[in-house]
Design a protein around this motif. Structure first.
Motif, PDB file in Angstrom:
ATOM      1  N   VAL A 181     -19.582 -21.831 -25.905  1.00 58.16           N
ATOM      2  CA  VAL A 181     -18.991 -23.133 -25.576  1.00 58.16           C
ATOM      3  C   VAL A 181     -19.168 -24.117 -26.726  1.00 58.16           C
ATOM      4  CG1 VAL A 181     -19.222 -25.137 -24.049  1.00 58.16           C
ATOM      5  CG2 VAL A 181     -19.141 -22.842 -23.078  1.00 58.16           C
ATOM      6  N   CYS A 211     -23.400 -22.570 -11.858  1.00 56.54           N
ATOM      7  CA  CYS A 211     -22.893 -23.917 -11.564  1.00 56.54           C
ATOM      8  C   CYS A 211     -21.814 -23.949 -10.493  1.00 56.54           C
ATOM      9  CB  CYS A 211     -22.346 -24.545 -12.847  1.00 56.54           C
ATOM     10  SG  CYS A 211     -23.560 -24.673 -14.176  1.00 56.54           S
ATOM     11  N   ARG A 245     -14.232 -29.108 -12.687  1.00 52.84           N
ATOM     12  CA  ARG A 245     -15.449 -29.309 -13.463  1.00 52.84           C
ATOM     13  C   ARG A 245     -15.174 -30.188 -14.681  1.00 52.84           C
ATOM     14  NH1 ARG A 245     -17.561 -23.113 -13.831  1.00 52.84           N
ATOM     15  NH2 ARG A 245     -15.342 -22.704 -13.842  1.00 52.84           N
ATOM     16  N   ILE A 274     -23.629 -28.539 -21.679  1.00 49.50           N
ATOM     17  CA  ILE A 274     -24.076 -27.275 -22.258  1.00 49.50           C
ATOM     18  C   ILE A 274     -24.410 -27.479 -23.730  1.00 49.50           C
ATOM     19  CG2 ILE A 274     -23.399 -24.906 -22.825  1.00 49.50           C
ATOM     20  CD1 ILE A 274     -21.569 -24.934 -20.390  1.00 49.50           C
ATOM     21  N   LEU A 325     -22.074 -18.767 -16.382  1.00 53.37           N
ATOM     22  CA  LEU A 325     -21.831 -20.166 -16.033  1.00 53.37           C
ATOM     23  C   LEU A 325     -21.421 -20.333 -14.577  1.00 53.37           C
ATOM     24  CD1 LEU A 325     -21.297 -23.171 -16.765  1.00 53.37           C
ATOM     25  CD2 LEU A 325     -18.994 -22.461 -17.480  1.00 53.37           C
ATOM     26  N   ILE A 362     -21.160 -30.715 -15.911  1.00 52.35           N
ATOM     27  CA  ILE A 362     -21.957 -29.675 -16.563  1.00 52.35           C
ATOM     28  C   ILE A 362     -22.071 -30.024 -18.049  1.00 52.35           C
ATOM     29  CG2 ILE A 362     -22.132 -27.214 -17.109  1.00 52.35           C
ATOM     30  CD1 ILE A 362     -20.166 -26.761 -14.732  1.00 52.35           C
ATOM     31  N   VAL A 390     -16.936 -30.421 -18.208  1.00 50.01           N
ATOM     32  CA  VAL A 390     -17.933 -29.774 -19.050  1.00 50.01           C
ATOM     33  C   VAL A 390     -18.077 -30.581 -20.337  1.00 50.01           C
ATOM     34  CG1 VAL A 390     -18.672 -27.628 -20.148  1.00 50.01           C
ATOM     35  CG2 VAL A 390     -17.220 -27.543 -18.099  1.00 50.01           C
ATOM     36  N   GLN A 431     -16.661 -18.827 -20.613  1.00 51.02           N
ATOM     37  CA  GLN A 431     -17.796 -18.722 -19.701  1.00 51.02           C
ATOM     38  C   GLN A 431     -18.979 -18.128 -20.465  1.00 51.02           C
ATOM     39  OE1 GLN A 431     -18.959 -17.360 -15.258  1.00 51.02           O
ATOM     40  NE2 GLN A 431     -17.662 -15.910 -16.313  1.00 51.02           N
TER      41      GLN A 431
END
Length: 523
Positions: free
Chosen positions: A481, A428, A433, A462, A424, A460, A435, A412
């Motif tokens: 991440v 969100c 999820r 990132i 995060l 999501i 990602v 996170q």
């Protein structure tokens, strides 16, 4: 959520309203699930028992919106220094360094009574949750369509019905005994005295500044620095000592004389325990599930007891919610025992190994242990982290394609947003999820975006803060991440509602196949 039709009064009944039961009630309440929680005790026990939690559990509390309320009662868990038979430092157990993988201090100490009060109050705040204290379970009976619970409370005895039951009723669980479920003994059984103190300034000056394990074969002892003035000693009892007699103040102060006198602290609690390593042989019987101490007990050497119970209900509740809402078949619930039993057994085995090191009573064996541990660090005390001791999920609802990232906790990061610096989950939301690495081709794939929307996965993307990848890409502060994707040689991660990684993919074809596989499994 939860518009399913049921003839039962409640969709879920929780027996036991300690930390695990209260968290389960909040998670169910957040989903709008009709929930009854009962406990025979009206009040929270006013003395501390659990003392440690970790970033996985605080992340869950933050998801529930109560991390801020809990903060005054929580502090960082400092490194634990292990001292050998002759008082020499042989190793340290510490937390991973910053940037923290889940955004919080990785390991923490807390004072249980006020934390438990907050957990209970939060569970009560949900309109769909009914809490009845001073109410005891007498018996339960299952039918193909539900469970009938005979309850005895201030208004006498009555029956209520529920679709499912979660038994969080402790180590002596009546539910477990009524179901005839036994424990598998992982072979650890040692008598210890747990002493909690409120220490004044003179006492604090005398004590170690960090946590400690005194691996002295004559009297193994654990020292924990709690929040504020709270300090705990866990002291191994010798074979000829009566556990109840050793709880008496004069005996407690005799054992503490190496560190403190009665002028330095107020004795808060002294309780003798046998530290066990036990795991229920079954975690589910029909519509009834065991969780927390009803399902397992482990030695306390890295402070995972309460964490394990909260992990149980976090694993179970999102699955129950899907089944109750008709989104998944009841077979999904079979993964609860599969995942949690394996995880608890592995972690308990690792804790037990640490315990055997600490509890060594033979002086020659203790000296050899010290030499071996120092050799593992090249002749110097090495540092291991508590986070590497806690294992990933090794089985259950994971992608079929093996990968080291599957079953781990997804990190996170702190994000840079128009509202400032945010974690995060706060930015969100939670749930299923997908990602994506923000600078990958997957982040620009309309087909993948459409498939994720069709499956109800929150999409999501990132990227690092210094990369401008477009308005739909989140920018992270410290590369947590991005580094994770690089380390695991992938560009996409499917993340479960409990923050564990279902699976990862490096390209669009692999991800499309994994999404199709997940859809089939969830159905």
């Amino acid at each position: 959520m939860s518009g399913s039709i049921s003839a039962n009064e409640y969709q879920v009944a929780i027996v036991g309203f300690g930390p695990s039961g209260a968290v389960a009630a909040s998670l169910l309440g957040a989903q709008g699930i009709r929930t009854l929680a009962v406990d025979r005790d009206r009040l929270v026990y006013d003395k501390p028992r659990a003392i440690a939690l970790d970033h996985e559990i605080l992340r869950l509390f933050d998801n529930l919106g109560i991390a801020g309320q809990l903060a005054p009662h929580i502090g960082p868990f400092p490194a634990s220094e292990h001292f050998g038979a002759h008082g020499q430092l042989i190793r340290r157990i510490d937390m991973v360094s910053e940037p923290y993988p889940l955004g919080y201090t990785p390991t923490m100490v807390f004072t249980q009574p006020p934390v438990e009060e907050i957990l209970r109050a939060h569970a009560r705040s949900y309109p769909s949750v009914v809490v009845e204290l001073g109410t005891e379970l007498r018996r339960l009976d299952q039918t193909p369509d539900g469970v009938t619970l005979e309850l005895c409370g201030e208004h006498g005895t009555r029956n209520v019905s529920a679709d499912y039951v979660i038994a969080c009723d402790g180590a002596s669980s009546l539910v477990r005994r009524q179901l005839g479920i036994g424990f598998d003994d992982l072979v650890f059984d040692e008598p210890w005295l747990v002493v909690d103190l409120r220490v004044n300034a003179s006492g604090i000056a005398k004590l170690p500044r960090t946590a400690a394990q005194f691996c002295d074969p004559s009297r193994p002892t654990t020292y924990i620095v709690g929040p504020g003035s709270h300090r705990r000693f866990e002291i191994m009892l010798l074979p000829d000592e009566d556990p109840r007699a050793m709880e008496q103040p004069e005996q407690v102060w005799r054992l503490l004389a190496r560190w403190l006198t009665p002028d330095d602290a107020t004795l808060w609690r002294a309780a003798s325990y046998r530290f066990h390593a036990l795991v229920a042989s079954k975690w589910r019987e029909g519509r009834v599930f065991l969780a927390g101490d009803a399902a397992h007990q482990q030695p306390p050497f890295i402070g995972q007891g309460m964490c394990q119970g909260v992990r149980d209900v976090a694993n179970l509740v999102w699955k129950l919610a899907r089944v109750l809402d008709g989104e998944s078949g009841a077979a999904l619930l079979d993964t609860y025992q599969e995942e949690r039993s394996a995880h608890v057994r592995e972690l308990t085995t690792r804790i037990k190994a640490i315990g055997h090191v600490i509890c060594e009573r033979d002086p020659e064996a203790a000296a050899a242990r010290d030499v071996r541990i120092l050799a593992e660090g090249g002749g110097m005390p090495r540092t291991i982290t508590r986070q590497e001791i806690v294992p990933p999920l090794s089985c259950g609802l994971r992608a079929d394609v093996p990968h080291a990232a599957s079953g781990t906790l997804f990190p996170q990061p702190w994000l840079v947003t128009s509202r400032g610096r945010q974690l995060l989950d706060a930015t969100c939301g939670v749930g299923w999820r997908l990602v994506l690495r923000g600078d990958s081709a997957l982040a620009r794939s309309r087909a993948i975006a459409a498939r994720a929307a069709e499956m109800g996965l929150r999409l999501i993307a990132i990227a690092d803060a210094d990369q401008d990848q477009g308005p739909d890409v989140m920018r992270e502060e410290s590369g947590v991440v991005t580094d994770w994707f690089t380390r695991h040689a992938c560009a996409a991660a499917i993340v479960r509602p409990d923050h564990y990684v279902y699976g990862v993919a490096a390209d669009e074809a692999g991800l499309a196949a994994m999404l199709s596989d997940l859809a089939a499994k969830l159905r």
